[in-house]
Each structure stands twice: as structure tokens, then as C-alpha cells.
Design an enzyme around this catalytic site. Structure first.
Site, mmCIF file in Angstrom:
data_model
loop_
_atom_site.group_PDB
_atom_site.id
_atom_site.type_symbol
_atom_site.label_atom_id
_atom_site.label_comp_id
_atom_site.label_asym_id
_atom_site.label_seq_id
_atom_site.Cartn_x
_atom_site.Cartn_y
_atom_site.Cartn_z
ATOM 1 N N GLY A 107 127.800 64.673 -24.100
ATOM 2 C CA GLY A 107 127.112 63.953 -23.001
ATOM 3 C C GLY A 107 125.825 63.426 -23.375
ATOM 4 N N ASP A 349 122.273 75.437 -19.400
ATOM 5 C CA ASP A 349 123.065 75.872 -20.390
ATOM 6 C C ASP A 349 124.336 76.994 -20.473
ATOM 7 O OD1 ASP A 349 123.386 73.223 -20.609
ATOM 8 O OD2 ASP A 349 122.216 73.078 -23.072
HETATM 9 C C1 S3P Z 1 120.048 68.556 -23.429
HETATM 10 C C2 S3P Z 1 120.146 69.215 -22.315
HETATM 11 C C3 S3P Z 1 120.568 69.213 -20.938
HETATM 12 C C4 S3P Z 1 121.695 69.997 -21.643
HETATM 13 C C5 S3P Z 1 122.676 69.933 -23.008
HETATM 14 C C6 S3P Z 1 121.812 68.969 -24.224
HETATM 15 C C7 S3P Z 1 119.697 68.070 -24.808
HETATM 16 O O1 S3P Z 1 121.160 68.031 -20.999
HETATM 17 O O2 S3P Z 1 122.186 71.231 -20.443
HETATM 18 O O3 S3P Z 1 123.576 70.465 -23.380
HETATM 19 O O4 S3P Z 1 120.188 68.517 -25.120
HETATM 20 O O5 S3P Z 1 118.851 67.505 -24.069
HETATM 21 P P1 S3P Z 1 120.367 67.504 -19.239
HETATM 22 O O6 S3P Z 1 118.809 67.531 -19.602
HETATM 23 O O7 S3P Z 1 120.895 67.064 -18.780
HETATM 24 O O8 S3P Z 1 120.792 68.654 -18.075
#
Ligand code: S3P
Length: 462
Positions: A107, A349
Site C-alpha cells: 500500500g 502497524d
Molecule cells: C506507512 C503508513 C501507514 C502504515 C504503513 C506505512 C508509511 O499507513 O500502516 O505500513 O510508510 O507512510 P497509513 O498512513 O495509510 O495509515
């Protein structure tokens, strides 16, 4: 295909461990590794990134950077981390990729690359595995569209694949994020580099600030306004577009989210002492450490070896502007903790592994407002509740709230990871204290963020 659906793979069995001692090696911080690769692609010339996490997620971003026309070379690797050299023609020299940009399970690749691609005037498609195709993208489409890029996605612009037709220059915006998300904030800030004028992102709850720190280290003036200087509360970030980034030569700190598995393992195991070196302890990432200390975990925090300490006793990683520490955890008597929505956001996380800690803590732990966990690599609320219940924990879910009553002795059973790396590692840590064997389906998914996790576990057992 899901990343861990390898043909012929059998569930992994974890047996209880009599003693846990040692220094598990940690992957380079996943969030910082992604950002370093993307910033290297934006900066003309040669960048060096040492100790990047070599999980499949970061590899996905490296592949995307290469597909856009930067030269990406793996200089050294050890099965856990990798040193990258990136030679980029600079942001103006990047070009349309011949095929789909594959984010795999990541993601972070999806959201951060969208921000970069919004300012590149060509056609791109971001896609990934089955899990990625269920990750929400409307949160990205809305701000990047209002900056002038063209974006569309499956299911009425809600799910990947995501098409981005970038534009240069973009329009600067002043945007308030609807969910606390460092990915959304970072996408807007990265797009803001290609906008005319001043881009501002406002967050009601402060999220991890790696992008902001790294941009500052690359010569970009990023301003922070906050009502609450201790962090945590509402914050606004502002930058001016049209700035050129300088190249990188950086060492990535060890990942505090990976460290959290060992911190909990050490705290809940009856005979444990584990040390974790050079862990990133950025105030916007260290919440899980602080919650564990609140729960009574015996965690010693010392300045990371070999670097001069700052006033707070921590040290800085080379060039990324991130504080580091060495952490030692010992067997602890834990007590329950109460976490609200802002506290969940700060440890987004780490909630699955904190749920495991709560099963061994005296009293009733409540974790309220955890709905964003349903939008991760799996529905982590459902997944962690099912897995820990199978092991005999007293865990219940009401809406987006989780309640855990402890301490409860765990008994080995079959657990389902839902192809989610953080669930696989949570159930493996549970297996070290459960009576009998704990089996973990698709344990291989740990390699998304922590390729040597099971090797480290075996070494500690030895
Ligand atoms: C991350 C932000 C988080 C986290 C992901 C890594 C990042 O997601 O859950 O594992 O590197 O910016 P969200 O900001 O969408 O919650």
C-alpha cells in the site's frame, strides 16, 4: 496471485521456546526505504541507500523506480537488507513505463508512487496482488485530482488498479486529510514538489513524519505548524513547489515496527532477554515502545552504539534526520492498557502484536477506534481476533473496538494469516509461549517486510 501463495508451501509450525536470548537482526525501516528510493528517483545523479529493508514491499518500489527510467542497482545484500545505488536522470528525465507498475502487496508503494506520478505528465497504471486490489484509493484520488492530475480506478474510483495521468506543473492545494494517514500526507507533499506555489497538508492526528524529515535533508524547506508541540495533536505541513532535490547517501535505521515483534516476545516470554540495535525511535513511530513501557514492559533504551548522542540520549541515523536507539527487553509482568483512536493511529502497524501482549497482561485492555486496521493488508481486527481466539485468548470485537482480558495461557492451534505479514509474525511470537505447536498458514508472507524473521526466531531458540 497473493505473495505468499507459493505452490507446495505447507503451514509453518512454531514450537514453544524454553529461553529467548540474543540480538535479532532487523530489516531497515520499510517506510524510510520506500521514501529513500522515491527521493533518489526525483534527484538527478547518483544516490546511495545503505541498509534498506529487502522485503517484497520495498522491492516493489525499487521495481517501479526502475520502470520509470532510473538505474537501480543492488550493490550488496544479506537476505534481510540491501544497499542500493540509484542513478536518476532527475524528475524531468523520468519516462512513461512500458507496462503496469506492480506494487505487489505494498500500500505504501501505491500511495506514495501516486503522489510522484501525479506530477509526471504521462500515463501510468498502478496495480498489485489481490490484497492490494482491496486497498482504498479514493483518499488519494481526491487531493491529487484537485491538484490537476487525472486519476481513475476500479469500482467508481475506489479500488486499484489505479490510473494516473500526471500533469506538470500541478496546482498547489491546502488539504485536510480525512483519515490519519502518512501515506496520503506523503503523496500530497511529493506531488507538492511539482506544484506551483505552496502546498499545505493538515492532519487532525499527527502521523509519521519521515517524508518531511527526508525532504528537509534533501534541501526542501518543509514547515510544520502545530497546536501541540509535543506532537500527537493537529499539525499542518507546508512546502513550496519547484524545488530540486539533492541526491542521497544515507543509512536506513532499523525498523521499529519489526522491532515491536521482539519487544513483545521478550516481554511476554518467561525467560527472555533480547537486544535490538539501531532502532528508529522517531517520536511519530515509537508509540508501541511507550505503550509497552506503560504496560510494565522492562525495556532499556540506550543511545545506539558508535554515534554521538543528542540531548535526548538518542542518536541520529546518517543523513535521514532520524533518532536511533538500542533497546533491550526482559521478561516482564504486564498490565492492561487503554488505547483510544489517536493512540491507535500512532501505532497503526503494531496493534496486532500489542493485542498479543494484552493477552498476557493483567486486566482488561481496550483498543478503541481501530477501524483503519480493516484497510490494511487484511482486515487486521478480524484476523488478529480469530487467530488469538484460536490460541485460547479472551479477545472480543465490537464495531471497531477490541477488548482483551488477560492474562490467559495460550495453547497452540492452527492460525490463519490472511496472507498478512504482521499477522504471520504475531502468531509466530504467540507460538513461542503457547503450549504445544502453533501452525501458521502462509507464514512466508512475513517476507513482505521481514525476510529473515523465521531465521531470526530459529537463531534465538538455538
Ligand atoms: C506507512 C503508513 C501507514 C502504515 C504503513 C506505512 C508509511 O499507513 O500502516 O505500513 O510508510 O507512510 P497509513 O498512513 O495509510 O495509515
Amino acid at each position: 496471485m497473493n505473495p505468499s501463495q507459493l505452490p507446495g508451501e505447507r503451514p509453518r509450525s512454531v514450537q514453544p521456546v524454553a529461553r529467548l536470548r540474543g540480538e535479532p537482526r532487523l530489516p531497515g525501516d520499510k517506510s524510510i526505504s520506500h521514501r529513500a528510493l522515491l527521493m533518489a528517483a526525483l534527484a538527478e545523479g547518483r544516490s546511495l541507500i545503505s541498509g534498506a529493508g529487502d522485503g517484497r514491499d520495498v522491492q516493489a518500489t525499487a521495481g517501479i523506480v526502475a520502470a520509470l527510467g532510473a538505474h537501480v542497482e543492488r550493490l550488496a545484500e544479506d537476505g534481510l537488507n540491501v544497499n542500493y545505488m540509484v542513478v536518476s536522470p532527475g524528475v524531468e528525465g523520468l519516462h512513461e513505463a512500458a507496462g503496469v507498475l506492480d506494487c505487489r502487496n505494498s500500500g505504501t508503494s501505491l500511495r506514495l508512487c501516486s503522489g510522484v506520478l501525479a506530477g509526471l505528465p504521462f500515463f501510468s497504471v498502478l496495480d498489485g496482488d489481490d490484497s492490494l486490489r482491496s486497498r482504498p484509493v479514493a483518499r488519494i484520488i481526491e487531493p491529487l485530482r484537485s491538484m490537476g492530475a487525472d486519476l481513475c480506478a476500479r469500482r467508481s474510483d475506489s479500488l486499484p488498479p489505479l490510473v494516473v495521468i500526471g500533469r506538470s506543473p500541478l496546482r498547489a492545494i491546502d488539504f485536510s486529510t480525512r483519515v490519519p494517514s502518512a501515506q496520503v500526507k506523503s503523496a500530497i507533499l511529493l506531488a507538492g514538489l511539482r506544484a506551483e506555489g505552496r502546498t499545505t497538508v493538515r492532519e487532525a492526528i499527527a502521523t509519521r513524519d519521515h517524508t518531511e524529515r527526508m525532504l528537509r535533508s534533501r534541501g526542501v524547506e518543509v514547515r510544520r505548524e502545530s497546536a501541540d508541540e509535543s506532537g500527537g495533536g493537529a499539525v499542518a505541513w507546508t512546502l513550496e513547489g519547484g524545488v530540486r532535490l539533492s541526491t542521497l547517501d544515507e543509512r536506513v535505521p532499523a525498523d521499529p515496527s519489526a522491532a515491536a515483534f521482539w519487544l513483545v516476545a521478550g516481554a511476554i516470554h518467561p525467560d527472555a532477554q533480547l537486544t535490538l540495535r539501531n532502532v528508529g525511535v522517531n517520536p511519530t513511530r515509537r508509540a508501541a515502545i511507550d505503550y509497552l513501557v506503560r504496560m510494565g514492559a522492562l525495556i532499556d533504551e540506550a543511545p545506539a552504539g558508535g554515534r554521538p548522542a543528542d540531548a535526548a540520549g538518542s542518536r541520529e541515523a546518517d543523513g535521514v534526520g532520524e533518532p536511533l536507539a538500542d533497546l533491550t527487553v526482559r521478561t516482564s509482568e504486564l498490565r492492561a492498557v487503554q488505547l483510544g483512536p489517536a493512540e491507535v493511529a500512532a501505532a497503526i502497524d503494531e496493534i496486532p502484536i500489542l493485542c498479543l501482549a494484552a493477552t498476557q497482561a493483567r486486566g482488561e485492555t481496550t483498543i478503541r477506534g481501530a477501524g483503519e486496521l480493516r484497510n490494511k493488508e487484511s482486515d487486521r481486527i478480524a484476523g488478529v481476533a480469530a487467530g488469538l481466539s484460536a490460541l485460547g485468548a479472551r479477545i472480543s470485537v465490537s464495531g471497531d473496538d477490541i477488548t482483551i482480558i488477560g492474562p490467559t495461557p495460550l495453547v497452540g492451534a492452527a492460525t490463519r494469516t490472511l496472507d498478512d505479514h504482521r499477522l504471520a509474525m504475531t502468531f509466530a511470537v504467540a507460538g513461542t509461549i503457547a503450549r504445544g505447536a502453533t501452525t501458521i498458514d502462509h507464514a512466508e508472507s512475513a517476507a513482505v517486510s521481514y525476510p529473515s524473521f523465521f531465521t531470526e526466531l530459529e537463531r534465538l531458540r538455538a
